[in-house]
Design a protein around this motif. Structure first.
Motif, PDB file in Angstrom:
ATOM      1  N   LYS A 273       0.832  -1.212   0.000  1.00 28.49           N
ATOM      2  CA  LYS A 273       0.000   0.000   0.000  1.00 28.49           C
ATOM      3  C   LYS A 273       0.861   1.254   0.000  1.00 28.49           C
ATOM      4  O   LYS A 273       0.585   2.206  -0.731  1.00 28.49           O
ATOM      5  CB  LYS A 273      -0.915   0.008   1.221  1.00 28.49           C
ATOM      6  N   VAL A 277       0.286   4.059  -2.869  1.00 26.55           N
ATOM      7  CA  VAL A 277      -0.373   5.337  -2.569  1.00 26.55           C
ATOM      8  C   VAL A 277       0.538   6.323  -1.852  1.00 26.55           C
ATOM      9  O   VAL A 277       0.210   7.507  -1.740  1.00 26.55           O
ATOM     10  CB  VAL A 277      -1.654   5.120  -1.729  1.00 26.55           C
ATOM     11  N   GLY A 307      -6.541  -5.223  -0.509  1.00 25.14           N
ATOM     12  CA  GLY A 307      -6.426  -3.978   0.254  1.00 25.14           C
ATOM     13  C   GLY A 307      -5.756  -2.876  -0.530  1.00 25.14           C
ATOM     14  O   GLY A 307      -6.105  -1.696  -0.391  1.00 25.14           O
ATOM     15  N   VAL A 308      -4.781  -3.234  -1.374  1.00 26.44           N
ATOM     16  CA  VAL A 308      -4.103  -2.242  -2.206  1.00 26.44           C
ATOM     17  C   VAL A 308      -5.067  -1.672  -3.239  1.00 26.44           C
ATOM     18  O   VAL A 308      -5.123  -0.456  -3.465  1.00 26.44           O
ATOM     19  CB  VAL A 308      -2.877  -2.874  -2.900  1.00 26.44           C
ATOM     20  N   GLU A 310      -8.305  -1.478  -3.096  1.00 28.75           N
ATOM     21  CA  GLU A 310      -9.351  -0.655  -2.495  1.00 28.75           C
ATOM     22  C   GLU A 310      -8.847   0.735  -2.134  1.00 28.75           C
ATOM     23  O   GLU A 310      -9.613   1.702  -2.144  1.00 28.75           O
ATOM     24  CB  GLU A 310      -9.920  -1.345  -1.247  1.00 28.75           C
ATOM     25  N   THR A 311      -7.553   0.857  -1.828  1.00 27.05           N
ATOM     26  CA  THR A 311      -7.017   2.187  -1.505  1.00 27.05           C
ATOM     27  C   THR A 311      -6.972   3.100  -2.726  1.00 27.05           C
ATOM     28  O   THR A 311      -6.826   4.314  -2.584  1.00 27.05           O
ATOM     29  CB  THR A 311      -5.588   2.077  -0.932  1.00 27.05           C
ATOM     30  N   ARG A 313      -9.466   3.519  -4.878  1.00 25.98           N
ATOM     31  CA  ARG A 313     -10.797   3.985  -5.275  1.00 25.98           C
ATOM     32  C   ARG A 313     -10.951   5.487  -5.109  1.00 25.98           C
ATOM     33  O   ARG A 313     -11.403   6.189  -6.021  1.00 25.98           O
ATOM     34  CB  ARG A 313     -11.869   3.238  -4.471  1.00 25.98           C
ATOM     35  N   GLN A 314     -10.577   6.012  -3.959  1.00 22.35           N
ATOM     36  CA  GLN A 314     -10.735   7.449  -3.715  1.00 22.35           C
ATOM     37  C   GLN A 314      -9.781   8.298  -4.562  1.00 22.35           C
ATOM     38  O   GLN A 314     -10.202   9.285  -5.183  1.00 22.35           O
ATOM     39  CB  GLN A 314     -10.539   7.747  -2.220  1.00 22.35           C
ATOM     40  N   VAL A 321      -4.289  12.403  -3.019  1.00 25.20           N
ATOM     41  CA  VAL A 321      -4.286  11.414  -1.952  1.00 25.20           C
ATOM     42  C   VAL A 321      -3.693  12.045  -0.703  1.00 25.20           C
ATOM     43  O   VAL A 321      -2.720  12.801  -0.771  1.00 25.20           O
ATOM     44  CB  VAL A 321      -3.482  10.158  -2.373  1.00 25.20           C
TER      45      VAL A 321
END
Length: 502
Positions: A273, A277, A307-308, A310-311, A313-314, A321
Motif C-alpha cells: 500500500k 499510494v 487492500g491495495v 481498495e485504496t 478507489r478514492q 491522496v
C-alpha cells in the motif's frame, strides 16, 4: 542569536524553516532541537567534521541549534548546510546579514564537500515566495534554476560557498538544466490487429478515462498499454511543473532538467500500500503520485492485494491522496490515467476449450471477483482483448501511427480546455459531474432513450450511468461534434463488459 533559513518538505511543497544558533557559556556541547529526526540529529557530526576540514574548531561553549517552528517534524540530510552556515555566522566567519538573505539546503560530507539532495525545485519555489536566494550543491543548482524568480548559487564545497558569501571568490548564478527530449517509445502502428482496442486507447487518452483490458495471455494487453504515453499530448507548463515537483521530492529528476515526458509507472503486483499510494517513515509519494499527469499501468490487476486495490478507489476519483502517518499528514496530487490489464481467469485460457482448466467457467468468476464491484465501477472503459489470429501476424503493419492519433487526441483535449476554461477542478471530460455534466453531455432524444434502456437492462449504477455520458462526450469531441448523438451513446455503451456490473 544568529539565524539562517532552510526548508521542510510538506508533500510536494516546501515550507520555510528558521535555523537559529545560540552560543552560551557552560559545559561544551552541541544540541539540535525543534523536532529533528535521526538524520537531522546526526548533522552534528557531519557539520563538526566539515568545519574541521576547513580548519575551523567549534568553541568550548554550549551550542544550541533550534529549528523553528519547533512543532513541525524535520527530516532529511539537507539541514547540514544551513546548520553549518548558522554556526559560521555566529563565529563571524560569514556576514550575518548575508546568511539571512538566503535559503540553503545540502548534505555535507566529512571533508566539507556539498552533496546534492532531493527537492531542489520545491526549495527554489519556497525561496522565491520568501524573496530570498537559494544556496545548494552544485549538482542541485541546474534543477533549482528553472525557477527564474530566485537567484540560485551552487557550490562544490562548504569552503567554496564561504568564499562566495564573504566576497572573496563570487560564484555566478546557476543556469537552468537542459530540457530532456520527448521520448515517444514504440509506435501504435506496430500493434497488429486489435483495431477495437486501439480505438479505446484513443478515447481513453482524449478524455483521461480509466481503462481495463481483459484478455488471454499474449493477446497484446501490455503492448497496447505501453503505447499509451505516445498518444498523449505534451505536458502543459503547469502540468510539467506539478509533475516535476513530485519527482523532485522523490529525487527522480536527473541532469537538472524538468519533466517533459508524461510519466509511465508500472508497479509490480507485489507492491505494498505504501509503495502504491505513498507512505513510509517520511510519507513519501507513491506510484500514483509519480504517475501524476501520466499513466499508471497495473498489469495482472487481480493479483494485487485486495487492500491495495481498495485504496485506489478514492484517488482515482479525486485526483489527490492524503498520506496520513503518526507524525505527518501529507497531500500529494495523483491525477493519473489508469490502464489495467487482467487475464480472464487464473490459467488465462477461458475462451479456449482445449486449453482451459477443469474449473472453467467458475474459475473466471472467482478470479475476477478479486476486483471488487466499487473498484470495477471506477473504470470508464472495459473491453475484452481477443487473441490475435496467426494470419494477422503475417500481415504488414497498418493503421494510424501514434503521431496521427496524438494529433486527434490533442485537438479533442483543446476543445475540452476551451469548454472548461475557468471551471475549477475540471480539465477533461473525466472530471465533469453534477450540473456541468448535464449541460455538456446531454444526449439527443434517441441517445437518451438508448441510454435509459441500457441502464435498466444492465442495472447500471449512477456512477456507471454518468461515466457512459462522459465517454460519449469524449467520442463526440474526437469527431468535433457539439451534439451528443445516439451513435456516441451506443459506442460508449459497447465499452462496458457484460456480466461485470454497471
Amino acid at each position: 542569536m544568529l539565524r539562517t533559513y532552510t526548508i521542510a518538505f510538506h508533500g510536494a511543497e516546501a515550507a520555510p524553516v528558521e535555523v537559529q544558533c545560540a552560543m552560551a557559556p557552560g559545559i561544551p556541547g552541541f544540541s539540535i532541537v525543534g523536532l529533528p529526526d535521526k538524520t537531522v540529529s546526526e548533522s552534528r557530526e557531519r557539520v563538526r567534521a566539515a568545519l574541521s576540514a576547513m580548519r575551523i574548531a567549534l568553541p568550548s561553549q554550549r551550542i544550541t541549534i533550534n529549528l523553528s517552528p519547533a512543532d513541525m517534524p524535520k527530516a532529511g540530510s539537507h539541514y547540514d548546510l544551513p546548520i553549518a552556515l548558522a554556526i559560521l555566522a555566529a563565529l563571524k566567519v560569514i556576514p550575518a546579514d548575508v546568511a539571512e538573505e538566503n535559503i540553503s539546503m545540502g548534505e555535507l560530507s566529512l571533508d566539507g564537500k556539498l552533496v546534492p539532495v532531493a527537492g531542489a525545485l520545491p526549495a527554489a519555489f519556497c525561496a522565491a515566495e520568501e524573496g530570498r536566494g537559494l544556496l545548494c550543491a552544485e549538482d542541485s543548482a541546474p534543477e533549482a534554476a528553472w525557477v527564474e524568480a530566485t537567484r540560485v548559487i551552487g557550490a562544490r564545497s562548504l569552503a567554496e560557498l564561504v568564499r562566495h558569501l564573504t566576497g572573496a571568490s563570487p560564484i555566478p548564478p546557476a543556469a537552468a538544466g537542459t530540457l530532456p527530449p520527448r521520448v515517444d517509445g514504440r509506435d501504435l502502428r506496430e500493434v497488429k490487429g486489435q483495431e477495437r482496442a486501439k480505438r479505446v486507447l484513443e478515447i481513453a487518452a482524449a478524455g483521461r478515462h480509466h481503462l481495463l483490458m481483459i484478455g488471454a495471455p499474449g493477446a497484446g494487453k501490455s503492448m497496447l498499454a505501453s503505447r499509451m504515453p505516445g498518444l498523449l499530448p505534451d505536458l502543459t507548463p503547469m502540468e510539467a511543473l506539478e509533475t516535476s515537483m513530485v519527482h523532485s521530492v522523490s529525487g527522480l529528476l536527473k541532469g537538472g532538467g524538468i519533466c517533459r515526458n508524461r510519466p509511465f509507472q508500472q508497479p509490480h503486483h507485489t507492491a505494498s500500500k505504501a509503495a502504491i499510494v505513498g507512505g513510509g517513515r517520511a510519507a513519501q509519494p507513491g506510484e500514483i503520485s509519480l504517475a501524476h499527469n501520466g499513466v499508471l499501468f497495473m498489469d495482472e490487476l487481480p493479483e494485487f492485494a485486495p487492500g491495495v486495490l481498495e485504496t485506489l478507489r478514492q484517488p482515482m476519483e479525486s485526483g489527490e491522496v492524503m498520506v496520513s502517518r503518526a507524525n505527518a499528514h501529507v497531500r500529494y496530487p495523483c491525477r493519473f490515467l489508469m490502464v489495467a490489464a487482467a487475464n480472464p481467469c487464473r490459467c488465462g485460457h477461458l475462451s479456449d476449450a482445449n486449453r482451459a482448466c477443469s474449473q472453467a467457467p467458475k474459475c473466471s468468476e472467482k478470479y475476477l471477483a478479486r476486483i471488487s464491484g466499487p473498484m470495477l465501477d471506477r473504470f470508464d472503459l472495459r473491453i475484452e482483448i481477443p487473441a490475435v489470429a496467426h494470419r494477422d501476424l503475417d500481415m504488414p503493419a497498418s493503421g494510424d501511427t501514434s503521431q496521427t492519433v496524438r494529433d486527434r487526441v490533442t485537438a479533442a483535449r483543446a476543445r475540452q480546455a476551451e469548454r472548461y476554461d475557468g471551471v475549477e477542478g475540471v480539465a477533461l471530460n473525466a472530471d465533469i459531474e453534477g450540473t456541468l455534466l448535464e449541460e455538456v453531455a446531454a444526449p439527443d432524444a434517441e441517445g437518451r432513450d438508448l441510454l435509459l434502456l441500457a441502464a435498466d437492462r444492465f442495472k447500471l449504477s449512477a456512477r456507471g450511468y454518468h461515466r457512459i455520458l462522459r465517454v460519449a462526450r469524449t467520442i463526440a469531441d474526437l469527431e468535433d461534434s457539439a451534439d451528443l448523438r445516439r451513435d456516441h451513446i451506443a459506442e460508449a455503451l459497447s465499452y462496458r463488459i457484460a456480466g461485470m456490473g454497471g
